[in-house]
Design a protein around this motif. Structure first.
Motif, PDB file in Angstrom:
ATOM      1  N   GLY A 107      56.998  44.871  26.059  1.00 29.33           N
ATOM      2  CA  GLY A 107      56.179  44.471  24.917  1.00 29.33           C
ATOM      3  C   GLY A 107      55.492  43.121  25.046  1.00 29.33           C
ATOM      4  N   LYS A 108      55.524  42.517  26.214  1.00 27.70           N
ATOM      5  CA  LYS A 108      54.848  41.223  26.429  1.00 27.70           C
ATOM      6  C   LYS A 108      53.419  41.478  26.900  1.00 27.70           C
ATOM      7  N   PHE A 109      52.533  40.559  26.558  1.00 35.38           N
ATOM      8  CA  PHE A 109      51.125  40.674  26.920  1.00 35.38           C
ATOM      9  C   PHE A 109      50.803  39.727  28.067  1.00 35.38           C
ATOM     10  N   PHE A 110      49.931  40.181  28.986  1.00 34.25           N
ATOM     11  CA  PHE A 110      49.483  39.330  30.080  1.00 34.25           C
ATOM     12  C   PHE A 110      48.129  39.827  30.549  1.00 34.25           C
ATOM     13  N   PHE A 111      47.477  39.024  31.397  1.00 34.31           N
ATOM     14  CA  PHE A 111      46.187  39.427  31.937  1.00 34.31           C
ATOM     15  C   PHE A 111      46.108  39.097  33.414  1.00 34.31           C
ATOM     16  N   ARG A 112      45.212  39.793  34.080  1.00 34.53           N
ATOM     17  CA  ARG A 112      44.871  39.504  35.468  1.00 34.53           C
ATOM     18  C   ARG A 112      43.452  38.967  35.471  1.00 34.53           C
ATOM     19  N   LEU A 113      43.245  37.881  36.174  1.00 31.15           N
ATOM     20  CA  LEU A 113      41.936  37.245  36.254  1.00 31.15           C
ATOM     21  C   LEU A 113      41.229  37.779  37.498  1.00 31.15           C
ATOM     22  N   VAL A 114      40.084  38.437  37.310  1.00 24.39           N
ATOM     23  CA  VAL A 114      39.366  39.097  38.394  1.00 24.39           C
ATOM     24  C   VAL A 114      37.958  38.533  38.477  1.00 24.39           C
ATOM     25  N   LEU A 115      37.526  38.227  39.699  1.00 24.55           N
ATOM     26  CA  LEU A 115      36.173  37.729  39.940  1.00 24.55           C
ATOM     27  C   LEU A 115      35.628  38.437  41.173  1.00 24.55           C
ATOM     28  N   ASP A 116      34.473  39.060  41.029  1.00 25.57           N
ATOM     29  CA  ASP A 116      33.840  39.801  42.133  1.00 25.57           C
ATOM     30  C   ASP A 116      34.790  40.836  42.730  1.00 25.57           C
ATOM     31  N   ASP A 117      35.441  41.607  41.873  1.00 26.40           N
ATOM     32  CA  ASP A 117      36.365  42.675  42.276  1.00 26.40           C
ATOM     33  C   ASP A 117      37.584  42.189  43.056  1.00 26.40           C
TER      34      ASP A 117
END
Length: 119
Positions: A62-72
Motif C-alpha cells: 500500500g505504499k506509493f512510489f515513482f520511477r523517474l524516466v528520461l528518454d526511455d
C-alpha cells in the motif's frame, strides 16, 4: 531547497540522491562506476526536466512510489510514501527545485571526524 548528494554504495559504486530541504531522500539514482557520471546525469536531468516522466506505482503493502524516466531510460526510484498526496508533493518539489539544486559530494573516503580521536 533540494540538494543532490553524491555518495558511494557499499559495493564502491556511486549514486546520487535528491534530498528535500528537510533532509529526507526524495529519490535515489541507479549505480555508476565513476563519480563524474553522477554529475553528468544530474546536469542532464536539470537541463531536461521538462521531458521527465514520473511513472507512479503502488506497492503490495500500500505504499506509493515513482520511477523517474528520461528518454526511455530509468534514472532513479523514489522512496516509499504513505499517501498519494505525499508522492505528488515530492514530484512538485522535484519540478520546482531540481533546476537550482546544488550538488554535495560525500563520496570521498575522508574522515571528517578524525580530530575527535585526540580529544
Amino acid at each position: 531547497m533540494a540538494t543532490f548528494v553524491i555518495t558511494k554504495r557499499l559495493n564502491d559504486l556511486y549514486k546520487y540522491e535528491l534530498t528535500s530541504r528537510k533532509g529526507k531522500t526524495i529519490f535515489t539514482s541507479n549505480s555508476f562506476e565513476l563519480r563524474f557520471e553522477c554529475e553528468e546525469q544530474i546536469g542532464y536531468l536539470q537541463e531536461s526536466l521538462e521531458r521527465v516522466v514520473f511513472l507512479k506505482f503502488k506497492s503490495g503493502r500500500g505504499k506509493f512510489f515513482f520511477r523517474l524516466v528520461l528518454d526511455d531510460k530509468e534514472l532513479a526510484i523514489s522512496r516509499k510514501f504513505s499517501t498519494q498526496l505525499m508522492l505528488e508533493k515530492s514530484i512538485n518539489e522535484i519540478l520546482k527545485y531540481t533546476p537550482v539544486a546544488e550538488i554535495l559530494d560525500f563520496s570521498a573516503d575522508i574522515d571528517v571526524f578524525n580530530d575527535l580521536d585526540t580529544i
